[in-house]
Design an enzyme around this catalytic site. Structure first.
Site, PDB file in Angstrom:
ATOM      1  N   LYS A  22      -7.563   2.384  -4.850  1.00 40.68           N
ATOM      2  CA  LYS A  22      -7.605   1.163  -4.037  1.00 40.68           C
ATOM      3  C   LYS A  22      -6.235   0.894  -3.424  1.00 40.68           C
ATOM      4  CE  LYS A  22      -7.101  -3.023  -6.101  1.00 40.68           C
ATOM      5  NZ  LYS A  22      -6.077  -3.904  -5.514  1.00 40.68           N
ATOM      6  N   ASN A  23      -5.198   0.922  -4.257  1.00 35.86           N
ATOM      7  CA  ASN A  23      -3.882   0.523  -3.762  1.00 35.86           C
ATOM      8  C   ASN A  23      -3.302   1.528  -2.767  1.00 35.86           C
ATOM      9  OD1 ASN A  23      -4.041  -1.794  -5.210  1.00 35.86           O
ATOM     10  ND2 ASN A  23      -2.593  -1.202  -6.815  1.00 35.86           N
ATOM     11  N   ARG A  94      -3.602  -9.919  -0.957  1.00 33.85           N
ATOM     12  CA  ARG A  94      -2.185  -9.820  -0.697  1.00 33.85           C
ATOM     13  C   ARG A  94      -1.797  -8.619   0.170  1.00 33.85           C
ATOM     14  NH1 ARG A  94       2.756 -11.169  -2.735  1.00 33.85           N
ATOM     15  NH2 ARG A  94       4.076  -9.372  -3.014  1.00 33.85           N
ATOM     16  N   CYS A 118      -4.535 -11.943  -6.216  1.00 39.58           N
ATOM     17  CA  CYS A 118      -4.712 -12.331  -7.614  1.00 39.58           C
ATOM     18  C   CYS A 118      -3.660 -13.366  -8.004  1.00 39.58           C
ATOM     19  CB  CYS A 118      -4.528 -11.119  -8.526  1.00 39.58           C
ATOM     20  SG  CYS A 118      -5.979 -10.096  -8.709  1.00 39.58           S
ATOM     21  N   ARG A 123       4.598 -14.056  -6.538  1.00 38.67           N
ATOM     22  CA  ARG A 123       4.413 -12.929  -5.628  1.00 38.67           C
ATOM     23  C   ARG A 123       4.824 -13.215  -4.185  1.00 38.67           C
ATOM     24  NH1 ARG A 123      -1.062  -9.803  -6.882  1.00 38.67           N
ATOM     25  NH2 ARG A 123       0.215  -7.972  -6.601  1.00 38.67           N
ATOM     26  N   PRO A 124       6.089 -13.520  -3.969  1.00 32.39           N
ATOM     27  CA  PRO A 124       6.537 -13.748  -2.598  1.00 32.39           C
ATOM     28  C   PRO A 124       6.610 -12.441  -1.795  1.00 32.39           C
ATOM     29  CG  PRO A 124       8.382 -13.872  -4.123  1.00 32.39           C
ATOM     30  CD  PRO A 124       7.161 -13.593  -4.947  1.00 32.39           C
ATOM     31  N   VAL A 125       6.901 -12.562  -0.488  1.00 29.83           N
ATOM     32  CA  VAL A 125       7.021 -11.355   0.353  1.00 29.83           C
ATOM     33  C   VAL A 125       8.414 -11.279   0.987  1.00 29.83           C
ATOM     34  CG1 VAL A 125       4.561 -11.041   0.835  1.00 29.83           C
ATOM     35  CG2 VAL A 125       5.916 -12.560   2.297  1.00 29.83           C
ATOM     36  N   ASP A 126       9.376 -11.949   0.328  1.00 25.86           N
ATOM     37  CA  ASP A 126      10.727 -12.003   0.907  1.00 25.86           C
ATOM     38  C   ASP A 126      11.346 -10.619   1.114  1.00 25.86           C
ATOM     39  OD1 ASP A 126      10.577 -12.094  -1.932  1.00 25.86           O
ATOM     40  OD2 ASP A 126      12.723 -12.503  -2.045  1.00 25.86           O
ATOM     41  N   LEU A 127      11.063  -9.675   0.207  1.00 27.08           N
ATOM     42  CA  LEU A 127      11.669  -8.345   0.350  1.00 27.08           C
ATOM     43  C   LEU A 127      11.114  -7.611   1.576  1.00 27.08           C
ATOM     44  CD1 LEU A 127      11.876  -6.900  -3.283  1.00 27.08           C
ATOM     45  CD2 LEU A 127      13.467  -8.368  -2.068  1.00 27.08           C
ATOM     46  N   ASP A 309      -0.578  -2.851 -14.152  1.00 28.79           N
ATOM     47  CA  ASP A 309      -2.018  -2.931 -13.886  1.00 28.79           C
ATOM     48  C   ASP A 309      -2.871  -2.362 -15.025  1.00 28.79           C
ATOM     49  OD1 ASP A 309      -1.541  -4.170 -11.498  1.00 28.79           O
ATOM     50  OD2 ASP A 309      -2.015  -2.445 -10.227  1.00 28.79           O
ATOM     51  N   ILE A 331       6.966  -7.209 -14.844  1.00 30.89           N
ATOM     52  CA  ILE A 331       6.754  -7.181 -13.383  1.00 30.89           C
ATOM     53  C   ILE A 331       6.268  -8.542 -12.861  1.00 30.89           C
ATOM     54  CG2 ILE A 331       5.668  -5.951 -11.459  1.00 30.89           C
ATOM     55  CD1 ILE A 331       7.272  -4.019 -13.141  1.00 30.89           C
ATOM     56  N   ARG A 401     -13.435  -6.225  -6.567  1.00 27.65           N
ATOM     57  CA  ARG A 401     -12.311  -5.913  -5.689  1.00 27.65           C
ATOM     58  C   ARG A 401     -11.701  -4.562  -6.046  1.00 27.65           C
ATOM     59  NH1 ARG A 401      -7.813  -9.957  -6.078  1.00 27.65           N
ATOM     60  NH2 ARG A 401      -6.952  -8.355  -4.763  1.00 27.65           N
TER      61      ARG A 401
HETATM   62  C1  UD1 Z   1       1.384  -3.618  -5.975  1.00 28.88           C
HETATM   63  C2  UD1 Z   1      -0.040  -3.390  -6.370  1.00 28.88           C
HETATM   64  C3  UD1 Z   1      -0.387  -4.165  -7.631  1.00 28.88           C
HETATM   65  C4  UD1 Z   1       0.617  -3.841  -8.738  1.00 28.88           C
HETATM   66  C5  UD1 Z   1       2.062  -4.009  -8.247  1.00 28.88           C
HETATM   67  C6  UD1 Z   1       3.096  -3.559  -9.267  1.00 28.88           C
HETATM   68  C7  UD1 Z   1      -1.138  -3.050  -4.228  1.00 28.88           C
HETATM   69  C8  UD1 Z   1      -2.103  -3.552  -3.215  1.00 28.88           C
HETATM   70  N1  UD1 Z   1      -0.912  -3.817  -5.286  1.00 28.88           N
HETATM   71  O1  UD1 Z   1       1.505  -5.006  -5.681  1.00 28.88           O
HETATM   72  O2  UD1 Z   1      -1.705  -3.813  -8.040  1.00 28.88           O
HETATM   73  O3  UD1 Z   1       0.391  -4.715  -9.829  1.00 28.88           O
HETATM   74  O4  UD1 Z   1       2.257  -3.248  -7.052  1.00 28.88           O
HETATM   75  O5  UD1 Z   1       2.869  -2.247  -9.625  1.00 28.88           O
HETATM   76  O6  UD1 Z   1      -0.619  -1.949  -4.118  1.00 28.88           O
HETATM   77  N2  UD1 Z   1       8.292  -9.405  -5.245  1.00 28.88           N
HETATM   78  C9  UD1 Z   1       9.171 -10.314  -4.698  1.00 28.88           C
HETATM   79  N3  UD1 Z   1       9.348 -10.310  -3.348  1.00 28.88           N
HETATM   80  C10 UD1 Z   1       8.698  -9.427  -2.536  1.00 28.88           C
HETATM   81  C11 UD1 Z   1       7.805  -8.495  -3.103  1.00 28.88           C
HETATM   82  C12 UD1 Z   1       7.632  -8.502  -4.462  1.00 28.88           C
HETATM   83  O7  UD1 Z   1       9.761 -11.124  -5.394  1.00 28.88           O
HETATM   84  O8  UD1 Z   1       8.887  -9.492  -1.310  1.00 28.88           O
HETATM   85  C13 UD1 Z   1       8.108  -9.379  -6.722  1.00 28.88           C
HETATM   86  C14 UD1 Z   1       6.680  -9.653  -7.143  1.00 28.88           C
HETATM   87  O9  UD1 Z   1       6.429 -11.037  -7.236  1.00 28.88           O
HETATM   88  C15 UD1 Z   1       6.636  -8.944  -8.469  1.00 28.88           C
HETATM   89  C16 UD1 Z   1       7.534  -7.719  -8.264  1.00 28.88           C
HETATM   90  O10 UD1 Z   1       8.335  -8.051  -7.149  1.00 28.88           O
HETATM   91  O11 UD1 Z   1       7.175  -9.754  -9.469  1.00 28.88           O
HETATM   92  C17 UD1 Z   1       6.824  -6.418  -7.968  1.00 28.88           C
HETATM   93  O12 UD1 Z   1       5.887  -6.627  -6.942  1.00 28.88           O
HETATM   94  P1  UD1 Z   1       5.407  -5.466  -5.970  1.00 28.88           P
HETATM   95  O13 UD1 Z   1       5.806  -4.142  -6.540  1.00 28.88           O
HETATM   96  O14 UD1 Z   1       5.832  -5.794  -4.595  1.00 28.88           O
HETATM   97  O15 UD1 Z   1       3.837  -5.606  -6.074  1.00 28.88           O
HETATM   98  P2  UD1 Z   1       2.765  -5.546  -4.913  1.00 28.88           P
HETATM   99  O16 UD1 Z   1       3.178  -4.553  -3.893  1.00 28.88           O
HETATM  100  O17 UD1 Z   1       2.425  -6.912  -4.485  1.00 28.88           O
END
Ligand code: UD1
Length: 422
Positions: A22-23, A94, A118, A123-127, A309, A331, A401
């Site tokens: 899926k991912n 997301r 979920c 889970r922000p997207v700042d990065l 996961d 995580i 999902r």
């Molecule tokens: C992906 C997977 C999810 C898995 C996760 C960690 C998909 C669709 N989902 O989620 O199933 O649990 O990897 O292996 O592939 N973070 C920030 N800012 C950001 C991005 C992330 O603070 O801009 C934080 C997140 O809140 C979290 C950590 O970084 O605490 C890791 O998140 P990330 O690896 O980005 O997970 P996803 O890509 O959302």
């Protein structure tokens, strides 16, 4: 809302085919936006998240045809005419943020709603956003939407060092960098197999990428990408989940398409718990012959560490282990929501911050429980299969999902499971 009814039925034996990831599929699909030529994905999983990504891409003007019963996705983005990813679709998951990089790289502008998904932490997207800014994009957050523009219509290569590992941010930056002007270097990049799969697919489309699977990925931007056909890598989380069936219920299950390289750290923990995992010609064979498993401590980490996961499912196993285990979640900050539900089934779990201490009991008891997120829902099904009596898991829309044909696959190894449609 549908529920799932499961009953303990002793050891489970047989084979389970593992689907495409899926991912991986959710990051491969937006790659279609980078090219005017067709991108075809084979071995796609049949899941509601994939249907939602299909809807999102179609809303942008891409053509997505699902063929061979959903196993093949034929996509074409020759007439992308909408650059706004609407809240109504994006709120469902997301991964929708992954269209931002490709849209920006392709046409130099995009408007994408901030995502849902979920409820396992902030889970922000700042990065993701900082990476695009490093590549020259100008961003503005307005009314819950990210408005992004690349001056001159094209992103430029940059050195981007992530402060911590993010799978999604690595994917988004990798997608965007393929069409940027110049070279991009991603440092402290995620090393997950899904990232490697994305890089392989992008290379098939003509991208110049080096170093995927390591923490430094170098991308030499090109002017255009072509078409490709690409098989989606095996879903290591579905694989790990089903590897737990014989571990928790006893018996022997062979997971077709499984590879040790996808689940190394997880398989090591199974081994320490007393469960045998052997790589065969067609997959991974998992066997538990004697009594209870041993307690083991688990710390979730980015790949190649133990995956977050699989933490909920591993907890279900450790609930019946001989001894006390400590699970540490590093995580996501809110990822023990399954613990109180497992406690309803007789488990002994003490959650304190990012740690959960699990003291194994001889037997779990069936109960009515509620799924709180995707992986939590399947952990309750695993626990129910090992419990005495009946377990009813409600809110299973989470499950759909991420797990295709779950009842059929579980019945195939002798599990007693049925869906109760509301
Ligand atoms: C992906 C997977 C999810 C898995 C996760 C960690 C998909 C669709 N989902 O989620 O199933 O649990 O990897 O292996 O592939 N973070 C920030 N800012 C950001 C991005 C992330 O603070 O801009 C934080 C997140 O809140 C979290 C950590 O970084 O605490 C890791 O998140 P990330 O690896 O980005 O997970 P996803 O890509 O959302």
């Amino acid at each position: 809302m549908d529920s799932i009814l499961v009953k303990g039925n002793g050891p489970l034996n047989g084979v389970i085919p593992i689907a495409g990831a899926k991912n991986a599929c959710l990051t491969l699909m937006p790659a279609t936006l980078l090219s005017e030529e067709p991108l075809t994905l084979t071995n796609a999983p049949r899941l509601s998240d994939i249907a939602t990504m299909t809807q999102l891409l179609q809303s942008l003007g891409a053509e997505v045809a699902s063929m061979q019963n959903g196993l093949v996705l034929a996509m074409s983005s020759h007439k992308v005419d909408n650059h706004t990813a609407d809240y109504e679709i994006v709120r469902k998951f997301r991964a929708s943020i992954l269209v931002l990089g490709p849209l920006l790289a392709r046409d130099g502008h995009a408007i994408v709603s901030l995502p849902g998904g979920c409820a396992i932490g902030a889970r922000p997207v700042d990065l993701h956003l900082k990476a695009f800014e490093s590549m020259g994009a100008e961003l503005e957050l307005r009314d819950g939407y990210v408005h992004a523009k690349a001056p001159g219509g094209r992103l430029r290569g940059a050195i981007i060092e992530f402060p911590f590992v993010s799978v999604g941010a690595t994917e988004n930056a990798l997608l965007a960098a393929t069409l940027a002007k110049g070279t991009t270097v991603l440092k402290n990049a995620a090393r997950e197999p899904e990232i490697v799969d994305l890089a392989v697919c992008l290379r098939r489309m003509g991208a110049q990428i080096d170093g995927e699977g390591t923490s430094t990925i170098t991308i030499q931007g090109v002017d255009r990408l072509g078409g490709a056909t690409h098989p989606v890598v095996t879903d290591r989380i579905e694989l790990g989940t089903y590897m737990l069936l014989p571990a928790i219920c006893g018996g022997e299950v062979e997971c077709l398409g499984g590879k040790m390289s996808l689940v190394g750290a997880f398989a090591e923990k199974l081994d320490a718990a007393g469960v045998s995992v052997v790589e065969t010609e067609r997959g991974l064979k998992v066997t538990r012959k004697n009594g209870r498993v041993n307690a083991v401590d688990v710390v979730t980490e980015p790949f190649p560490g133990f995956p977050t996961d699989l933490q909920a499912q591993m907890m279900a196993l450790l609930c019946t282990a001989d001894g006390t285990s400590v699970l540490e979640e590093t995580i996501f900050e809110n990822r023990f929501m399954h613990a109180p539900e497992l406690v309803r089934m007789g488990a002994k779990i003490d959650v304190h911050g990012g740690h959960a201490t699990v003291t194994g009991v001889e037997k779990l008891r069936g109960a009515r429980v509620m799924a709180t997120d995707l992986r939590a829902s399947v952990s309750l099904i695993l626990a129910g299969l090992a419990a005495e009596g009946e377990t009813v898991v409600s809110r299973v829309y989470h499950l759909d999902r991420g797990y295709e044909r779950v009842e059929e696959k579980l019945r195939g190894v002798g599990a007693l499971i049925e869906r109760i449609s509301a």
